[in-house]
Design a protein around this motif. Structure first.
Motif, PDB file in Angstrom:
ATOM      1  N   VAL A 167       0.876  -1.172   0.000  1.00 13.37           N
ATOM      2  CA  VAL A 167       0.000   0.000   0.000  1.00 13.37           C
ATOM      3  C   VAL A 167       0.915   1.225   0.000  1.00 13.37           C
ATOM      4  O   VAL A 167       1.677   1.446   0.952  1.00 13.37           O
ATOM      5  CB  VAL A 167      -0.917   0.013   1.232  1.00 13.37           C
ATOM      6  CG1 VAL A 167      -1.769   1.282   1.238  1.00 13.37           C
ATOM      7  CG2 VAL A 167      -1.805  -1.229   1.264  1.00 13.37           C
ATOM      8  N   VAL A 168       0.843   2.034  -1.067  1.00 15.76           N
ATOM      9  CA  VAL A 168       1.796   3.156  -1.231  1.00 15.76           C
ATOM     10  C   VAL A 168       1.057   4.423  -1.640  1.00 15.76           C
ATOM     11  O   VAL A 168       0.013   4.385  -2.300  1.00 15.76           O
ATOM     12  CB  VAL A 168       2.858   2.825  -2.301  1.00 15.76           C
ATOM     13  CG1 VAL A 168       3.770   1.689  -1.853  1.00 15.76           C
ATOM     14  CG2 VAL A 168       2.220   2.498  -3.642  1.00 15.76           C
ATOM     15  N   TRP A 169       1.631   5.556  -1.222  1.00 16.71           N
ATOM     16  CA  TRP A 169       1.140   6.849  -1.672  1.00 16.71           C
ATOM     17  C   TRP A 169       1.584   7.102  -3.119  1.00 16.71           C
ATOM     18  O   TRP A 169       2.678   6.735  -3.518  1.00 16.71           O
ATOM     19  CB  TRP A 169       1.696   7.990  -0.822  1.00 16.71           C
ATOM     20  CG  TRP A 169       1.160   8.109   0.575  1.00 16.71           C
ATOM     21  CD1 TRP A 169       1.870   8.062   1.735  1.00 16.71           C
ATOM     22  CD2 TRP A 169      -0.192   8.363   0.964  1.00 16.71           C
ATOM     23  NE1 TRP A 169       1.069   8.236   2.826  1.00 16.71           N
ATOM     24  CE2 TRP A 169      -0.227   8.430   2.382  1.00 16.71           C
ATOM     25  CE3 TRP A 169      -1.400   8.504   0.275  1.00 16.71           C
ATOM     26  CZ2 TRP A 169      -1.388   8.652   3.098  1.00 16.71           C
ATOM     27  CZ3 TRP A 169      -2.558   8.733   1.004  1.00 16.71           C
ATOM     28  CH2 TRP A 169      -2.549   8.801   2.388  1.00 16.71           C
ATOM     29  N   ILE A 170       0.689   7.735  -3.903  1.00 17.80           N
ATOM     30  CA  ILE A 170       1.067   8.234  -5.225  1.00 17.80           C
ATOM     31  C   ILE A 170       0.833   9.751  -5.242  1.00 17.80           C
ATOM     32  O   ILE A 170       0.186  10.303  -4.335  1.00 17.80           O
ATOM     33  CB  ILE A 170       0.266   7.548  -6.362  1.00 17.80           C
ATOM     34  CG1 ILE A 170      -1.232   7.815  -6.233  1.00 17.80           C
ATOM     35  CG2 ILE A 170       0.555   6.052  -6.364  1.00 17.80           C
ATOM     36  CD1 ILE A 170      -2.060   7.272  -7.406  1.00 17.80           C
ATOM     37  N   GLY A 171       1.318  10.418  -6.262  1.00 16.86           N
ATOM     38  CA  GLY A 171       1.288  11.894  -6.278  1.00 16.86           C
ATOM     39  C   GLY A 171       0.005  12.493  -6.786  1.00 16.86           C
ATOM     40  O   GLY A 171       0.010  13.295  -7.737  1.00 16.86           O
TER      41      GLY A 171
END
Length: 241
Positions: A167-171
């Protein structure tokens, strides 16, 4: 006077006139001299004609002058071509040197970007964090690496990010205007194809203004979330050389 006497007188008159003709030869001689003079004048005229070739010389000189001017023009044109070629060569060399310097600098920055670990896909390099941070802190970390949070530009890139299985942040965020999703480079999101069904769910409120990859086992994996939530993040650095 008898007819015979008259005939004799007439014969003598004719004879006398014939004898007078030699006296007129002087005039004939003069005429002959004139004729000679005419022929001499003709010779002089012919001599003038013989001199005519010298009169033609100015024409030849003009042709030579034209030829010289043409040759000079060719020399100047050739010099211009050579000068232009040298200028282009210098410009190309300068551009090549500038490009080589930029490439060298990019490689140095890329080495710093990947000093921990990174992976590549197409024309980009990605740093995948091992820790977790909020969306804002994650972005600050990316900027400190000379990059920014990842921008998804294609289905292939979307699948690549899903393959990280985190689970990762994107811009992507709608902080500036609720419901208008913008990437970190300022461009507006023009497709909803990667949103999870029923997402974004914070469009009715709730402060969910940042996007993460949550259902990474599916192509449509985007989810809006509160920006203070702690997640892994992905930094992207595009390379163009």
């Amino acid at each position: 006077m008898s007819y015979l006497n008259r005939e004799m007188e007439l014969s003598e008159y004719i004879y006398d006139n014939d004898l007078a003709e030699p006296k007129q030869m002087g005039e004939g001689d003069e005429a002959e001299e004139r004729v000679v003079d005419i022929y001499e004048g003709s010779d002089n005229y012919e001599g003038h004609k013989a001199a005519t070739p010298s009169a033609v010389k100015p024409g030849r000189t003009f042709v030579r002058a034209q030829t010289f001017c043409l040759l000079l023009l060719c020399v100047l044109l050739l010099a211009g071509i050579i000068g232009t070629g040298l200028h282009c060569r210098i410009e190309l060399q300068t551009h090549s040197e500038s490009w080589a310097e930029e490439r060298k600098q990019t490689l140095v920055e890329l080495s710093d970007f990947c000093k921990e670990r990174c992976t590549s896909f197409n024309n980009s390099f990605y740093y995948i964090s091992s820790g977790k941070k909020s969306w804002d802190d994650s972005r600050e970390d990316c900027k400190g690496r000379g990059a920014d949070l990842v921008i998804v530009n294609s289905k292939e890139e979307q699948m690549f990010i899903n393959s990280v299985t985190l689970v990762v942040w994107i811009g992507l965020t709608d902080r500036e205007e609720e419901g208008t999703w913008r990437w970190v480079d300022g461009s507006v999101l023009n497709s909803t194809v990667f949103w999870r069904y029923s997402e974004p769910s914070g469009k009715l409120g709730g402060g969910k203004n940042c996007v993460d990859i949550y259902w990474y086992r599916e192509e449509r994996s985007w989810n809006d979330e509160k920006c203070a939530t702690q997640h892994h993040w992905i930094c992207e650095r595009m390379i163009d050389f």
